[in-house]
Design a protein around this motif. Structure first.
Motif, PDB file in Angstrom:
ATOM      1  N   LEU A 157       0.842  -1.198   0.000  1.00 14.66           N
ATOM      2  CA  LEU A 157       0.000   0.000   0.000  1.00 14.66           C
ATOM      3  C   LEU A 157       0.875   1.245   0.000  1.00 14.66           C
ATOM      4  CD1 LEU A 157      -2.716  -0.917   2.684  1.00 14.66           C
ATOM      5  CD2 LEU A 157      -2.645  -1.490   0.254  1.00 14.66           C
ATOM      6  N   GLU A 158       0.385   2.273  -0.679  1.00 17.24           N
ATOM      7  CA  GLU A 158       1.118   3.529  -0.754  1.00 17.24           C
ATOM      8  C   GLU A 158       0.121   4.674  -0.730  1.00 17.24           C
ATOM      9  OE1 GLU A 158       4.943   4.123  -3.262  1.00 17.24           O
ATOM     10  OE2 GLU A 158       3.327   4.980  -4.473  1.00 17.24           O
ATOM     11  N   LYS A 159       0.446   5.733  -0.043  1.00 14.05           N
ATOM     12  CA  LYS A 159      -0.431   6.899   0.011  1.00 14.05           C
ATOM     13  C   LYS A 159      -0.653   7.443  -1.394  1.00 14.05           C
ATOM     14  CE  LYS A 159      -2.684  10.274   2.079  1.00 14.05           C
ATOM     15  NZ  LYS A 159      -3.956  10.013   2.772  1.00 14.05           N
ATOM     16  N   TYR A 160      -1.929   7.702  -1.757  1.00 10.59           N
ATOM     17  CA  TYR A 160      -2.247   8.256  -3.072  1.00 10.59           C
ATOM     18  C   TYR A 160      -2.216   9.778  -2.984  1.00 10.59           C
ATOM     19  CZ  TYR A 160      -4.825   9.263  -7.378  1.00 10.59           C
ATOM     20  OH  TYR A 160      -5.201   9.734  -8.614  1.00 10.59           O
ATOM     21  N   LEU A 161      -1.287  10.360  -3.733  1.00  7.83           N
ATOM     22  CA  LEU A 161      -1.127  11.814  -3.700  1.00  7.83           C
ATOM     23  C   LEU A 161      -1.887  12.457  -4.857  1.00  7.83           C
ATOM     24  CD1 LEU A 161       2.718  11.972  -2.980  1.00  7.83           C
ATOM     25  CD2 LEU A 161       0.832  11.933  -1.344  1.00  7.83           C
ATOM     26  N   THR A 162      -2.654  13.495  -4.551  1.00  6.43           N
ATOM     27  CA  THR A 162      -3.420  14.208  -5.572  1.00  6.43           C
ATOM     28  C   THR A 162      -2.795  15.580  -5.828  1.00  6.43           C
ATOM     29  OG1 THR A 162      -4.908  15.121  -3.880  1.00  6.43           O
ATOM     30  CG2 THR A 162      -5.556  13.041  -4.907  1.00  6.43           C
ATOM     31  N   HIS A 163      -3.104  16.159  -6.986  1.00 10.72           N
ATOM     32  CA  HIS A 163      -2.626  17.493  -7.365  1.00 10.72           C
ATOM     33  C   HIS A 163      -1.092  17.564  -7.331  1.00 10.72           C
ATOM     34  CE1 HIS A 163      -6.801  18.625  -7.122  1.00 10.72           C
ATOM     35  NE2 HIS A 163      -6.849  18.287  -5.863  1.00 10.72           N
ATOM     36  N   VAL A 164      -0.461  16.530  -7.850  1.00  5.77           N
ATOM     37  CA  VAL A 164       1.004  16.514  -7.940  1.00  5.77           C
ATOM     38  C   VAL A 164       1.400  16.192  -9.376  1.00  5.77           C
ATOM     39  CG1 VAL A 164       1.350  15.825  -5.545  1.00  5.77           C
ATOM     40  CG2 VAL A 164       1.122  14.072  -7.300  1.00  5.77           C
ATOM     41  N   ARG A 165       2.639  16.465  -9.705  1.00  5.94           N
ATOM     42  CA  ARG A 165       3.153  16.142 -11.027  1.00  5.94           C
ATOM     43  C   ARG A 165       4.124  14.959 -10.936  1.00  5.94           C
ATOM     44  NH1 ARG A 165       2.254  19.810 -15.060  1.00  5.94           N
ATOM     45  NH2 ARG A 165       1.398  21.826 -14.444  1.00  5.94           N
ATOM     46  N   HIS A 166       4.015  14.083 -11.915  1.00  3.14           N
ATOM     47  CA  HIS A 166       4.905  12.925 -11.990  1.00  3.14           C
ATOM     48  C   HIS A 166       6.003  13.249 -13.001  1.00  3.14           C
ATOM     49  CE1 HIS A 166       5.828   8.523 -12.058  1.00  3.14           C
ATOM     50  NE2 HIS A 166       6.271   8.830 -13.268  1.00  3.14           N
ATOM     51  N   VAL A 167       7.235  13.304 -12.546  1.00  2.00           N
ATOM     52  CA  VAL A 167       8.356  13.626 -13.426  1.00  2.00           C
ATOM     53  C   VAL A 167       9.265  12.409 -13.529  1.00  2.00           C
ATOM     54  CG1 VAL A 167      10.325  15.128 -13.836  1.00  2.00           C
ATOM     55  CG2 VAL A 167       8.267  16.054 -12.760  1.00  2.00           C
ATOM     56  N   GLU A 168       9.462  11.957 -14.743  1.00  2.00           N
ATOM     57  CA  GLU A 168      10.274  10.763 -14.968  1.00  2.00           C
ATOM     58  C   GLU A 168      11.444  11.118 -15.867  1.00  2.00           C
ATOM     59  OE1 GLU A 168       8.894   6.881 -16.824  1.00  2.00           O
ATOM     60  OE2 GLU A 168       7.662   6.997 -15.008  1.00  2.00           O
ATOM     61  N   GLY A 216      30.426   2.729 -20.839  1.00  2.00           N
ATOM     62  CA  GLY A 216      30.353   3.769 -19.823  1.00  2.00           C
ATOM     63  C   GLY A 216      29.711   5.062 -20.292  1.00  2.00           C
ATOM     64  N   ASN A 217      29.163   5.093 -21.490  1.00  2.00           N
ATOM     65  CA  ASN A 217      28.453   6.279 -21.981  1.00  2.00           C
ATOM     66  C   ASN A 217      27.048   6.325 -21.413  1.00  2.00           C
ATOM     67  OD1 ASN A 217      30.590   7.119 -23.863  1.00  2.00           O
ATOM     68  ND2 ASN A 217      30.048   5.263 -24.979  1.00  2.00           N
ATOM     69  N   ILE A 218      26.649   7.465 -20.884  1.00  2.00           N
ATOM     70  CA  ILE A 218      25.337   7.602 -20.261  1.00  2.00           C
ATOM     71  C   ILE A 218      24.637   8.843 -20.790  1.00  2.00           C
ATOM     72  CG2 ILE A 218      24.066   7.831 -18.098  1.00  2.00           C
ATOM     73  CD1 ILE A 218      26.427   6.497 -16.691  1.00  2.00           C
ATOM     74  N   LEU A 219      23.386   8.672 -21.193  1.00  2.00           N
ATOM     75  CA  LEU A 219      22.559   9.792 -21.624  1.00  2.00           C
ATOM     76  C   LEU A 219      21.349   9.876 -20.717  1.00  2.00           C
ATOM     77  CD1 LEU A 219      22.513   9.298 -25.511  1.00  2.00           C
ATOM     78  CD2 LEU A 219      23.846  10.977 -24.229  1.00  2.00           C
ATOM     79  N   CYS A 220      20.969  11.087 -20.336  1.00  2.00           N
ATOM     80  CA  CYS A 220      19.784  11.309 -19.533  1.00  2.00           C
ATOM     81  C   CYS A 220      18.800  12.138 -20.351  1.00  2.00           C
ATOM     82  CB  CYS A 220      20.139  12.034 -18.244  1.00  2.00           C
ATOM     83  SG  CYS A 220      18.696  12.386 -17.218  1.00  2.00           S
TER      84      CYS A 220
END
Length: 218
Positions: A194-205, A214-218
């Motif tokens: 179970l996890e608290k459901y948060l409202t009025h928030v933005r999901h940033v991925e 060893g090359n990394i891109l974000c």
């Protein structure tokens, strides 16, 4: 550069991978269930092999059959797409043990971050704030009060499967069992928490792509 890749997925996911491989001059092997025998990815691939019955557990989640198909077709790598076995540490390890490249993170990385319960614990250990929640619950009776609304959330997989929003306590038991069954069917793992459901928030991925040099891109 690989010369042949087995695509361990179906539908649009598999089509996109196969088309990308064709552009790069890489041969592809499509694995399919009995139900997908006449599907588009099967028609597009250079080779095709049936790995089981209609149910995902008999085919796209059948690790032994997928590995056997890769070995039989001399595939150098397996692309899992997303969903199914893409976040399965055991499958990634099985590829490694059979000399097949798993196109994705190493098995130990998936073990640490692929399971939401394990990753929550890891983040807490290093001091990263996490959403209030519980550990894996074997039964809804073990649930402790974290306030409503809340999420019943599968520890495995992704794509929104095995997740239910619960606004009232009387709906918790049904959501718990439904989410668990869905996760078991989709990922072969019915564990939920179970996890608290948060409202009025933005999901940033943020997507991270890394290679063996060893090359990394974000």
């Amino acid at each position: 550069m690989f010369s042949k890749i087995l695509v361990a997925n179906r539908g649009e996911v598999a089509v996109r991978i196969i088309r990308a491989c064709k552009e790069m001059g890489i041969e592809t092997v499509a694995v399919y269930s009995e139900a997908d025998r006449n599907s588009l990815p099967v028609a597009l691939a250079d080779e095709r092999i049936c790995i089981g019955g209609n149910a995902a557990a008999e085919s796209y989640l059948n690790q032994k059959n997928i590995i056997s198909a890769a070995l039989a077709t001399n595939s150098e790598a397996i692309h899992p797409g997303y969903g199914f076995l893409s976040e399965n540490a055991g499958f990634a390890k099985l590829c490694e043990e059979n000399g097949i490249v798993f196109i994705g993170p190493k098995s130990e990385v998936i073990s640490a971050m692929g399971d939401k319960d394990t990753s929550r614990q890891l983040m807490q250990q290093v001091g990263v704030p996490v959403v209030p929640g519980t550990e894996v619950l074997k039964d809804v009776e073990e649930a402790k009060e974290i306030g409503y609304p809340l999420l019943v959330k599968a520890t495995a997989g992704g794509g929104g499967k095995g997740i239910r929003v619960v606004a009232r306590e009387e709906d918790l038991a049904d959501a718990f069992h439904t989410a668990s069954r869905e996760a078991e069917s989709a990922f072969g793992n019915g564990d939920v928490f179970l996890e608290k459901y948060l409202t009025h928030v933005r999901h940033v991925e943020m997507q991270i792509l890394a290679d063996q040099q060893g090359n990394i891109l974000c």
